[in-house]
Design an enzyme around this catalytic site. Structure first.
Site, PDB file in Angstrom:
ATOM      1  N   TRP A 157       2.802 -14.886  -2.475  1.00 47.50           N
ATOM      2  CA  TRP A 157       2.171 -13.595  -2.181  1.00 47.50           C
ATOM      3  C   TRP A 157       2.919 -12.441  -2.820  1.00 47.50           C
ATOM      4  O   TRP A 157       4.148 -12.432  -2.852  1.00 47.50           O
ATOM      5  CB  TRP A 157       2.157 -13.404  -0.669  1.00 47.50           C
ATOM      6  CG  TRP A 157       1.866 -12.003  -0.233  1.00 47.50           C
ATOM      7  CD1 TRP A 157       2.755 -10.981  -0.086  1.00 47.50           C
ATOM      8  CD2 TRP A 157       0.579 -11.478   0.108  1.00 47.50           C
ATOM      9  NE1 TRP A 157       2.099  -9.842   0.322  1.00 47.50           N
ATOM     10  CE2 TRP A 157       0.780 -10.122   0.462  1.00 47.50           C
ATOM     11  CE3 TRP A 157      -0.707 -12.015   0.155  1.00 47.50           C
ATOM     12  CZ2 TRP A 157      -0.279  -9.298   0.862  1.00 47.50           C
ATOM     13  CZ3 TRP A 157      -1.752 -11.191   0.557  1.00 47.50           C
ATOM     14  CH2 TRP A 157      -1.531  -9.845   0.901  1.00 47.50           C
ATOM     15  N   MET A 158       2.163 -11.432  -3.296  1.00 48.23           N
ATOM     16  CA  MET A 158       2.759 -10.173  -3.764  1.00 48.23           C
ATOM     17  C   MET A 158       1.955  -9.009  -3.209  1.00 48.23           C
ATOM     18  O   MET A 158       0.727  -9.057  -3.199  1.00 48.23           O
ATOM     19  CB  MET A 158       2.712 -10.130  -5.301  1.00 48.23           C
ATOM     20  CG  MET A 158       3.116  -8.777  -5.873  1.00 48.23           C
ATOM     21  SD  MET A 158       3.202  -8.763  -7.675  1.00 48.23           S
ATOM     22  CE  MET A 158       1.478  -8.495  -8.093  1.00 48.23           C
ATOM     23  N   ASP A 218       3.063  -4.487  -2.771  1.00 47.94           N
ATOM     24  CA  ASP A 218       3.458  -3.290  -3.530  1.00 47.94           C
ATOM     25  C   ASP A 218       4.451  -3.523  -4.680  1.00 47.94           C
ATOM     26  O   ASP A 218       5.415  -4.264  -4.520  1.00 47.94           O
ATOM     27  CB  ASP A 218       4.166  -2.286  -2.616  1.00 47.94           C
ATOM     28  CG  ASP A 218       3.486  -2.074  -1.302  1.00 47.94           C
ATOM     29  OD1 ASP A 218       2.391  -2.602  -1.100  1.00 47.94           O
ATOM     30  OD2 ASP A 218       4.070  -1.382  -0.458  1.00 47.94           O
ATOM     31  N   ARG A 263       8.909   4.890   6.111  1.00 49.06           N
ATOM     32  CA  ARG A 263       9.208   3.830   5.138  1.00 49.06           C
ATOM     33  C   ARG A 263       8.935   4.258   3.700  1.00 49.06           C
ATOM     34  O   ARG A 263       8.405   5.313   3.430  1.00 49.06           O
ATOM     35  CB  ARG A 263       8.423   2.566   5.470  1.00 49.06           C
ATOM     36  CG  ARG A 263       6.921   2.708   5.554  1.00 49.06           C
ATOM     37  CD  ARG A 263       6.317   1.335   5.850  1.00 49.06           C
ATOM     38  NE  ARG A 263       4.884   1.396   6.085  1.00 49.06           N
ATOM     39  CZ  ARG A 263       4.319   1.554   7.270  1.00 49.06           C
ATOM     40  NH1 ARG A 263       5.067   1.701   8.349  1.00 49.06           N
ATOM     41  NH2 ARG A 263       2.995   1.590   7.391  1.00 49.06           N
ATOM     42  N   GLU A 285       1.701   5.785   3.299  1.00 51.12           N
ATOM     43  CA  GLU A 285       2.690   4.827   2.800  1.00 51.12           C
ATOM     44  C   GLU A 285       3.010   5.151   1.342  1.00 51.12           C
ATOM     45  O   GLU A 285       2.267   5.857   0.662  1.00 51.12           O
ATOM     46  CB  GLU A 285       2.139   3.401   2.871  1.00 51.12           C
ATOM     47  CG  GLU A 285       1.705   2.977   4.269  1.00 51.12           C
ATOM     48  CD  GLU A 285       1.231   1.538   4.351  1.00 51.12           C
ATOM     49  OE1 GLU A 285       1.648   0.843   5.276  1.00 51.12           O
ATOM     50  OE2 GLU A 285       0.439   1.089   3.500  1.00 51.12           O
ATOM     51  N   TRP A 313      -5.811  -4.036   1.348  1.00 53.26           N
ATOM     52  CA  TRP A 313      -5.397  -4.707   2.587  1.00 53.26           C
ATOM     53  C   TRP A 313      -6.578  -5.283   3.358  1.00 53.26           C
ATOM     54  O   TRP A 313      -6.400  -6.165   4.203  1.00 53.26           O
ATOM     55  CB  TRP A 313      -4.582  -3.747   3.474  1.00 53.26           C
ATOM     56  CG  TRP A 313      -3.158  -3.633   3.042  1.00 53.26           C
ATOM     57  CD1 TRP A 313      -2.538  -2.525   2.531  1.00 53.26           C
ATOM     58  CD2 TRP A 313      -2.157  -4.661   3.069  1.00 53.26           C
ATOM     59  NE1 TRP A 313      -1.226  -2.807   2.238  1.00 53.26           N
ATOM     60  CE2 TRP A 313      -0.964  -4.112   2.558  1.00 53.26           C
ATOM     61  CE3 TRP A 313      -2.151  -6.005   3.464  1.00 53.26           C
ATOM     62  CZ2 TRP A 313       0.223  -4.852   2.439  1.00 53.26           C
ATOM     63  CZ3 TRP A 313      -0.974  -6.738   3.332  1.00 53.26           C
ATOM     64  CH2 TRP A 313       0.189  -6.162   2.835  1.00 53.26           C
TER      65      TRP A 313
HETATM   66  C1  FRU Z   1       2.170  -0.834   1.755  1.00 51.86           C
HETATM   67  C2  FRU Z   1       3.187  -1.379   2.735  1.00 51.86           C
HETATM   68  C3  FRU Z   1       4.420  -0.496   2.752  1.00 51.86           C
HETATM   69  C4  FRU Z   1       5.480  -1.438   3.219  1.00 51.86           C
HETATM   70  C5  FRU Z   1       5.075  -2.723   2.562  1.00 51.86           C
HETATM   71  C6  FRU Z   1       5.403  -3.946   3.357  1.00 51.86           C
HETATM   72  O1  FRU Z   1       1.306  -1.771   1.256  1.00 51.86           O
HETATM   73  O2  FRU Z   1       2.613  -1.484   4.009  1.00 51.86           O
HETATM   74  O3  FRU Z   1       4.286   0.661   3.532  1.00 51.86           O
HETATM   75  O4  FRU Z   1       6.758  -1.033   2.848  1.00 51.86           O
HETATM   76  O5  FRU Z   1       3.686  -2.661   2.361  1.00 51.86           O
HETATM   77  O6  FRU Z   1       5.189  -5.101   2.634  1.00 51.86           O
END
Ligand code: FRU
Length: 614
Positions: free
Chosen positions: A154-155, A157, A273, A327, A417
């Site tokens: 999985w990948m 960000d 974050r 984010e 997502w």
């Molecule tokens: C965005 C996110 C970020 C977080 C990461 C976790 O897609 O939700 O905010 O750091 O993915 O994988």
């Protein structure tokens, strides 16, 4: 350890069985002790480089695996261990513990009444030791060929990208142990041509403070942090019980990182974050923008040394799209075309709440005084919400630090997502977008906006011209052009709507699977319909029509459309409007047709290139 053992010969079938259904054999060099219905101890007595963990994707619950090295917990990972059937196996790297005792203390959440039941799980026999495993691409139909994809797993960000000594570094949110989100680790790939990517070893793994969430990296040219001149400094979110910001540095150009012993370096009382930092020439300080996710705003910090950060401002509360969490922010300056002025652009990824559902990239244009950001406003004083991409599949886009020639090169995660974990690929889940350069432009209404221009390196992908035309009338009767047979192409096309109301471009295959793109000359919009594009039924959020304003008034449109097996990226008028959408055709699209309605349009120029992967 590792005496008294016979060399385990791995049958060829089993090696190439990586990410294929596993074959259960009693494994040498592995001792399995069942301690109860949900607890099993797996002891490694061989000294091969990897142990394979069989995975069955359907389980919601991951088994928790404490990795014990010489009796101490080295790390905790979560794997959907196979119960009735192995979908694929993932390698766990033992080579870093050579000469030490390795044990896996496994707690399965699967409800079992007795130890005897638990023993029936197919995963135990499938845990074998191996020195090598086969990562040959098994996703021939849909793995993009000229986009970055993880080797397996999985990948999400893109993270911590920086450019140094001719190398583009791309880190990314990775699950090394499965094709769904988990065990967030920074994977790493590098490129010298911005097209071909080489997979590198992972750099940051979950530790006592939590998983390694998104973040950024910079080159510390002046050794402000004290880790050495030109050290690479990465800031990321440690995601444990709560979220905090942590630092790591690299003295070998980003190949390996050392985690800062004083972590975390920023703590807050609520979820924040994805720290994104940059050197501010004007103030002679470092700046950092952090997503205050649930408050739906961004926080700004300053620092002299990348370690000690002071809160200096906030932006966004109640502004822009507020439906989802905020984010992965980014903040940079761009030149206003035709002037010597610059404006600041604040990138603000949000999820959900995008224009077509789920994840999307919002941005604001304004000023940054080194402490806080203020947005330009509409004449009525309100703050406009602007979107960078009018497709469904570009998220978490951020930019490279230290890119050459003042370029603001960016890349996004090409998924959403809403369905990222359901798309019909297994060996890998998701690709990145093509790299794009951020530039300001003034639209037909005089409004300043951000264009996403395909990075100049992409022109090197152009192979043969497989079809071309110029100066043609586009009427009711469809014009047909062949696409290359391998599912990869760049289509360059310029048209003038003239007196037509609607211009339709259809990309399809012999099965009738199609993507329909329509330019509406009255409303100045372009739509992208993937409802019949191929396999669409894995999520009810996938079949969709996305529509973009084209930001012009004269009906003159030039398009660059990149097709790469399971993605289509449409760049209009040099990136002034962009749509990035995934597609899963059962066979490559082979045909482009062009047609107009209610009047004739003019095809100025068309070239269809095959893709040449040098
Ligand atoms: C965005 C996110 C970020 C977080 C990461 C976790 O897609 O939700 O905010 O750091 O993915 O994988």
């Amino acid at each position: 350890m590792k005496n008294n053992r016979q060399k385990f010969l791995i049958p060829a079938l089993l090696i190439s069985g990586f990410f294929m259904p596993g074959v259960a054999v009693a494994a040498d060099g592995v001792e399995v002790s069942h301690l109860g219905p949900t607890n099993t101890l797996v002891k490694v007595t061989g000294d091969e480089n990897f142990i394979l963990f069989p995975v069955q994707e359907i389980y919601e619950d991951d088994a928790r695996i404490n990795v014990l090295v010489d009796g101490k917990i080295e790390e905790t990972i979560y794997v959907r261990l196979a119960r009735t059937k192995t979908d694929y196996s993932v390698p766990y790297d033992l080579s870093r513990f050579k000469g030490k005792n390795v044990m896996f203390d496994i707690v399965t959440n699967q409800t079992r009444n007795t130890v005897r039941d638990a023993k029936d799980d197919v995963c135990w026999d499938g845990m074998i030791l191996t020195d090598t495993f086969d990562t040959t691409n098994t996703e021939v139909k849909w793995r993009p060929a000229y986009h970055h994809t993880p080797l397996y797993g999985w990948m999400n960000d893109p993270n911590g990208m920086f450019y140094k000594d001719g190398v583009w570094h791309l880190y990314y949110q990775k699950n090394p142990y499965g094709s769904k989100w988990q065990n967030m680790t920074w994977g790493h790939s590098t490129s010298t041509d911005f097209i071909n990517w080489e997979h590198q070893p992972d750099v940051l793994r979950p530790d006592g403070l939590g998983a390694i969430f998104s973040g950024s990296a910079v080159i510390d040219h002046n050794n402000t942090a004290g880790f050495g001149e030109d050290a690479i400094i990465a800031l990321y979110t440690s995601a444990g019980t709560s979220q905090m910001q942590s630092l790591a540095h690299s003295n070998d150009n980003g190949q390996t990182f050392e985690v800062y012993p004083g972590n975390p370096i920023i703590t807050l009382e609520s979820e924040a974050r994805d720290p994104n930092m940059f050197w501010n020439e004007k103030t002679g300080e470092w700046n950092l923008v952090l997503a205050h996710a649930l408050e739906k705003e961004n926080l700004f910090f300053t620092s002299p040394d990348l370690i000690n950060w002071t809160l200096s401002g906030t932006f966004g509360k109640g502004l822009g799209a507020q439906e989802g969490v905020w984010e992965c922010p980014d903040l940079f300056e761009l030149v206003v075309p035709g002037t010597n002025d610059k404006k600041w652009v604040l990138i603000c990824n949000i999820n959900p709440g995008g224009p077509f559902g789920g994840s999307s990239i919002q941005y604001f244009i304004g000023d940054f005084d080194g402490k806080t950001f203020t947005s330009d406003t509409n004449p009525d004083g309100t703050v406009p919400t602007k979107w960078l991409d009018y497709g469904k599949d570009n998220y978490a886009l951020v930019s490279w630090s230290d890119a050459p020639d003042n370029r603001r090169a960016t890349i996004g995660w090409m998924s959403n997502w809403q369905y990222a974990a359901d798309v019909p690929t297994t060996q890998f889940r998701s690709a990145n977008t093509l790299p794009r350069e951020m530039e300001l432009f003034v639209d037909a209404d005089g409004e300043l906006r951000v264009a996403s221009v395909p990075s100049p390196e992409l022109e090197k992908l152009r192979g043969k011209v497989v079809a071309q035309a110029s100066d043609k009338n586009i009427g009711q009767k469809e014009l047909h052009y062949k696409l290359p047979a391998d599912g990869m192409a760049e289509i360059d096309l310029t048209f003038e709507a003239s007196d037509a109301d609607l211009l339709t471009l259809t990309i399809d295959n012999a099965e009738g699977e199609k993507v329909v793109m329509k330019y509406d000359a009255k409303n100045h919009t372009m739509s992208f319909d993937r409802r019949e594009s191929g396999v669409v039924d894995f999520s009810d959020k996938f079949p969709a029509i996305t529509t973009s304003p084209t930001f012009e008034k004269d009906g003159k449109i030039s398009l660059r459309i990149f097709i790469d097996r399971s993605s289509i990226e449409l760049f209009g008028n040099n990136g002034q409007f962009v749509m990035t959408n995934l597609v899963f055709p059962n066979n490559p699209y082979t045909n482009l047709s062009v047609q107009s309605k209610n009047g004739n349009a003019h095809l100025v120029d068309l070239k269809i290139y095959s893709i040449d992967l040098r």
